[in-house]
Design an enzyme around this catalytic site. Sequence first.
Site, PDB file in Angstrom:
ATOM      1  N   GLY A 131      59.694  37.900  10.551  1.00 35.69           N
ATOM      2  CA  GLY A 131      59.800  38.792  11.698  1.00 35.69           C
ATOM      3  C   GLY A 131      59.593  40.242  11.322  1.00 35.69           C
ATOM      4  O   GLY A 131      59.997  41.148  12.065  1.00 35.69           O
ATOM      5  N   GLY A 132      58.983  40.475  10.154  1.00 36.97           N
ATOM      6  CA  GLY A 132      58.665  41.836   9.759  1.00 36.97           C
ATOM      7  C   GLY A 132      59.863  42.720   9.502  1.00 36.97           C
ATOM      8  O   GLY A 132      59.744  43.945   9.507  1.00 36.97           O
ATOM      9  N   SER A 217      56.808  34.935   5.514  1.00 29.21           N
ATOM     10  CA  SER A 217      56.522  36.316   5.906  1.00 29.21           C
ATOM     11  C   SER A 217      57.652  37.229   5.412  1.00 29.21           C
ATOM     12  O   SER A 217      57.883  37.302   4.216  1.00 29.21           O
ATOM     13  CB  SER A 217      56.294  36.412   7.411  1.00 29.21           C
ATOM     14  OG  SER A 217      55.671  37.632   7.762  1.00 29.21           O
TER      15      SER A 217
END
Length: 508
Positions: A131-132, A217
Amino acid sequence: MKYLFILIGSLFIGCNQPKETVIVTDKGKIEGSFNADKTVRIFKGIPFAAPPVGDLRWKAPQPATDWDGILPCIEFGPSPIQNVPEPFYCWTEEFIAKPEPINEDCLYLNVWTTAKSENEKQPVIVWIYGGGFTSGSANCDIYDGEELAKKSVVFVSINYRVGILGFMAHPELSKESGQNASGNYGFMDQIAALKWVQKNIEVFGGDPNNVTIAGQSAGAFSVNTLIASPLAKNIFHKAILQSGGLLGSSRAETLTEAEATGIRFMEKTEATSIEELRQLPAEEVQSISNDSKIGRVGITKEGYVVPKDLMAYFKNGKQHQIPIISGWVTGDGDFLGVNEMTVEEYNKEAIANYRDKAASFLTIFPADTNEDIKKMKSKLGMLNFAGIPSRLLAQYNTQPSYLYQFGHTPPDKPDFPNYGAFHTSEVPYALHTLHTWKRDWQSMDKTIEDALSSYWVNFAKTGNPNGGNLPIWNTYNKQSGNIMVIGDTTLSSKEGFLKTELDFLGKL
């Protein structure tokens, strides 16, 4: 401590719930539930730390308090404060956090287990979401742990603080910390959750001495951070990184750079102290942080949670030396966007960026048409984002390392663009959660799902993904360059795959 919706939910547990769903943790008793066929016990919303609110905002997580009676754990705890989650681009609702509940009181984790006693000592997988570092939650549909639990692992998913509340650094915070460091609170949450696992996972039938951390991520960046962090010693034993890594990346900032962002944020709020900032409503803090002029928060190389010189740290072998799986998705180079340019502009950019190596670059990444440029830019984005970090991680690892590339395209969805093998698309294959994703799955999808999830489970059990009838996955080394390639119709370990490209970029 927990929300009314969880307490109300306890009314629906019923008095006849089998006693197997009651577990005694170090803080008190909890009660979970069974899956539909009663083969998996599920515990959701277990507090692993005190709510990081009030005076605990922007502080390391503190221990949860004990409770009396039996705490119902049948619903996910709230997601961390973030902008309201909404589907966008290729990421449909299955890939994002539920729109509610969202709350600053968010430090909860979830456990799925088929173990019937403490003596089973099943391997443990702890999942860290992406989710960055600005969004995400353990409650995403594709992170469901039921199917991996059926493969005899205890699956744990955790929440951690994100955005300005999870990663803001500030000189005043650094001073009060006693470590001359601030930021990275989300990573401290992850470490606290792993320490909870060490204390408690045995009562769920898990083995505290066989814990694999895994993430995609921002979750992969988190895993890489934990591999580096001196604070994470002896709390995990293997690692899986999907599409992300620190080495060769520009995602990490110095403490001075990160504190400058915190100063800009405080100025925007018109607060004059951290004490005033802690009194602002969390929703207001989040809203103000959206101002692009403030800058992005994230990983801070402050010398406490994260070493100040990451590359030197890994080159000197100071990181936790453990077996790893690391890889990328072919669409990793596209989700950040690819700039349109002419062949002439592409060649000029090559000369500007690579100077005396420009000719070699253009030989390895040739482009004679605009379509060629798009393909080369996508490949470069993919390799720089996760390929080079994966290889560097393996290069400085003394334990077995396994690298992969996922390039399988999911089936079409009616009236929806097909984004190919997009960033995050491998997750439901690896976690065996295709059933949560609304697509018309074909036999090859199921084959890849079973293979990839079996690799992950085998690795969690033994440190080696191989076993059964799976295609052999050879370990990676810089000379042979073995990489497992997952395509539309095959899975195979290929020697020298992308070696020329990785060698070139790795020497820059």
